[in-house]
Design an enzyme around this catalytic site. Structure first.
Site, PDB file in Angstrom:
ATOM      1  N   HIS A 129       0.843  -1.193   0.000  1.00  9.75           N
ATOM      2  CA  HIS A 129       0.000   0.000   0.000  1.00  9.75           C
ATOM      3  C   HIS A 129       0.880   1.245   0.000  1.00  9.75           C
ATOM      4  O   HIS A 129       1.892   1.291   0.696  1.00  9.75           O
ATOM      5  CB  HIS A 129      -0.926   0.029   1.224  1.00  9.75           C
ATOM      6  CG  HIS A 129      -1.785  -1.181   1.339  1.00  9.75           C
ATOM      7  ND1 HIS A 129      -2.878  -1.388   0.538  1.00  9.75           N
ATOM      8  CD2 HIS A 129      -1.681  -2.268   2.134  1.00  9.75           C
ATOM      9  CE1 HIS A 129      -3.429  -2.544   0.852  1.00  9.75           C
ATOM     10  NE2 HIS A 129      -2.720  -3.102   1.813  1.00  9.75           N
ATOM     11  N   LYS A 177      18.117  -2.866   5.124  1.00 12.19           N
ATOM     12  CA  LYS A 177      19.194  -2.444   4.220  1.00 12.19           C
ATOM     13  C   LYS A 177      20.101  -3.640   3.946  1.00 12.19           C
ATOM     14  O   LYS A 177      20.020  -4.670   4.625  1.00 12.19           O
ATOM     15  CB  LYS A 177      19.975  -1.280   4.819  1.00 12.19           C
ATOM     16  CG  LYS A 177      20.644  -1.586   6.132  1.00 12.19           C
ATOM     17  CD  LYS A 177      21.295  -0.355   6.730  1.00 12.19           C
ATOM     18  CE  LYS A 177      21.951  -0.716   8.064  1.00 12.19           C
ATOM     19  NZ  LYS A 177      22.489   0.416   8.763  1.00 12.19           N
TER      20      LYS A 177
END
Length: 196
Positions: A129, A177
Site C-alpha cells: 500500500h 538495508k
C-alpha cells in the site's frame, strides 16, 4: 544398486546406528515427500529434481515460481506460504530449505543455493500500500538472498535488500538495508553484530 549402497554408506557415516532397513524406510519417506511435492507444488512455473515437501504449503502463483533441484518446502511447524503477484518472480536455488516461511514476490525475490529459512520468517519485496494513499499499490524493489545464508526464526526481510553470501540473520531481526557477506546481523533495524 551401487548408488543405493553408496548412499547407505554415506548415511552410515552421519548416523552409525542406522540399519539398512531404517535407511530403506528413510528412502520411502523421501520418495513420498517428492511425490507429494509434484501435487502440492503443481502450480509452480518450474520444479527441479528431488523437490520435496513435509506438510502442505499454501501456494498462489500469479507470476512465476521456480524451485531448483533438491529444494525442500516444509510446513511442519507452521504452513509455508509462497505467493507471486502478476509481475512477480520467486526463484529458489538448489538445496535451499523453506520451513514455514511467508514469501511474497510482487516484483522479484531471488534466493540462492543452500539457503536455510526458519519458521515464521517473512520476506516481502513490496509495501503493498502507498504511504500517501492506502488504496494504491505500494513500492516494490527486488530482494536477493545469496548462497549459504541462514534466516533464523521470525526475522523479516523487506524490499530492496541484498543479503550477502554466508551471512546469518538473527531471530527477530528486521532487515531494511543490505547485509554484507560473512556476517551476523541482529536487531530492529538489523545491524552487523559479528563477522564470520
Amino acid at each position: 544398486m551401487n548408488i543405493l549402497t553408496a548412499k547407505y554408506k554415506e548415511e552410515k557415516l552421519k548416523n552409525n546406528k542406522i540399519s539398512f532397513i531404517g535407511f530403506g524406510l528413510k528412502l520411502l519417506v523421501g520418495a513420498w515427500r517428492m511425490l507429494l511435492a509434484k501435487w502440492y507444488l503443481k502450480n509452480c512455473t518450474s520444479l527441479g529434481k528431488y523437490v520435496s515437501v513435509n506438510g502442505r504449503p499454501k501456494l498462489e502463483n500469479l507470476g512465476k515460481i521456480h524451485l531448483a533441484d533438491e529444494v525442500r518446502v516444509w510446513s511442519k511447524i507452521i504452513k509455508a506460504k509462497l505467493y507471486t503477484g502478476p509481475n512477480g518472480t520467486l526463484t529458489v536455488g538448489k538445496n535451499s530449505r523453506i520451513n514455514g516461511a511467508h514469501i511474497d514476490a510482487q516484483q522479484s525475490i531471488i534466493i540462492g543455493e543452500n539457503v536455510r529459512i526458519a519458521p515464521y520468517t517473512i520476506i516481502l519485496d513490496s509495501d503493498f500500500h502507498s504511504l500517501k494513499d492506502h488504496f494504491s499499490d505500494g513500492e516494490s524493489k527486488p530482494i536477493v538472498i545469496e548462497d549459504n545464508v541462514w534466516l533464523a526464526t521470525r526475522c523479516t526481510i523487506l524490499k530492496g535488500v541484498t543479503i550477502g553470501e554466508n551471512s546469518v540473520v538473527a531471530t527477530g531481526a528486521i532487515v531494511t538495508k543490505d547485509v554484507p557477506a560473512n556476517c551476523v546481523v541482529a536487531g530492529i533495524p538489523a545491524e552487523v553484530i559479528k563477522k564470520i
